[in-house]
Design a protein around this motif. Sequence first.
Motif, mmCIF file in Angstrom:
data_model
loop_
_atom_site.group_PDB
_atom_site.id
_atom_site.type_symbol
_atom_site.label_atom_id
_atom_site.label_comp_id
_atom_site.label_asym_id
_atom_site.label_seq_id
_atom_site.Cartn_x
_atom_site.Cartn_y
_atom_site.Cartn_z
ATOM 1 N N GLU A 163 -25.719 -4.554 11.291
ATOM 2 C CA GLU A 163 -26.154 -3.745 10.159
ATOM 3 C C GLU A 163 -27.399 -4.314 9.500
ATOM 4 N N GLU A 164 -27.449 -5.646 9.320
ATOM 5 C CA GLU A 164 -28.623 -6.273 8.709
ATOM 6 C C GLU A 164 -29.865 -6.061 9.571
ATOM 7 N N ARG A 166 -30.340 -3.666 11.813
ATOM 8 C CA ARG A 166 -30.685 -2.243 11.805
ATOM 9 C C ARG A 166 -31.367 -1.848 10.508
ATOM 10 N N ASP A 167 -30.864 -2.338 9.370
ATOM 11 C CA ASP A 167 -31.450 -1.967 8.080
ATOM 12 C C ASP A 167 -32.868 -2.490 7.933
ATOM 13 N N THR A 168 -33.124 -3.682 8.465
ATOM 14 C CA THR A 168 -34.500 -4.193 8.455
ATOM 15 C C THR A 168 -35.382 -3.317 9.334
ATOM 16 N N PHE A 170 -34.900 -0.174 9.896
ATOM 17 C CA PHE A 170 -35.108 1.062 9.156
ATOM 18 C C PHE A 170 -36.278 0.926 8.176
ATOM 19 N N SER A 171 -36.397 -0.234 7.548
ATOM 20 C CA SER A 171 -37.516 -0.461 6.621
ATOM 21 C C SER A 171 -38.847 -0.385 7.358
ATOM 22 N N GLN A 215 -30.836 6.731 4.679
ATOM 23 C CA GLN A 215 -29.669 6.556 3.818
ATOM 24 C C GLN A 215 -28.465 7.318 4.361
ATOM 25 N N GLN A 218 -27.045 5.429 7.349
ATOM 26 C CA GLN A 218 -26.256 4.266 6.940
ATOM 27 C C GLN A 218 -24.852 4.678 6.500
#
Length: 303
Positions: A163-164, A166-168, A170-171, A215, A218
């Motif tokens: 998740e970490e 993937r979220d980076t 996404f940024s 969002q 996620q």
Amino acid sequence: MGFGFFSKPFFLFLSFLVFFTNLELYPLVESAPDYTTLVYKGCAKQSFTDPAGIYSQALSALFQTLLSQSMKVKFYKTTTGTGQTTITGLFQCRGDLSNSDCYSCASRLPTLADKLCGKTLAARIQLYGCYMLYEVAGFAQISGMEMLFKTCGATNVAGTGFEERRDTAFSVLESGVVSNHGFYTTNYQSVYLLGQCEGDVGDSDCGECVKSAVQKAQVECGSSISGQIYLHKCFISYNYYPNGVPRRSSSSSYPHPSSSSSGTGQNTGKTVAIILGGAASVGFLVILLMFARGVMKKKHDDY
């Protein structure tokens, strides 16, 4: 003469020939959905009545215009008809498709729209590589941020730090789609991402749309290994490959990975072909010698 000639080595020889005649060497690459594969359809509940064929003529003219433009550009929006028969429509291809692939993709859309939606007041057909939509005048508008379709991978990778990562990623996608004016793909630590906004959406609104799609990904997909989120004015997709993004089988396949992984895949395929080819040559020579030996032995026995 009898059947003495058909000795065991000869049967081995025939079996060898049959096997390698039917053997096809495929490079070790991962296949991907074709860009003309249907993702989803959106059809209005209301249909138009058209006894004089006016709507049908306007819609046909719209499709013809869009298809002619798909050979030149990746996005085009236009209007046909007059008054109540005015129809607005557009098509868009994924930013990494060639002009020929764009046309090939878009050319399927009018037939699919008619087959899947019929004579509805509005329709949207989304393929992996392109989409088309039209709306008859007066059809209720929807928000550009409204989610039209989602799909999430069945495999979950919770608790692996995914998740970490993937979220980076996404940024990176959110900023990249703005700086690249509406279309962006990237590989980030084994996460492949793609984002695209409708062609007439400005950079700022595009960034907001993609942020909203992120969002939703996620929340909707959680720790799923892959996901696709389609909003009215933009869409995103992500795929996580723990062993690295694989080479795809076609430059127009979806998704489109980096060229560095592509080179690795090609070398692997060639190496396997060379190994199998060498093994075939050696095996052929061995069986040929066995066959000759059997023939010579038979001749000796006959004498």
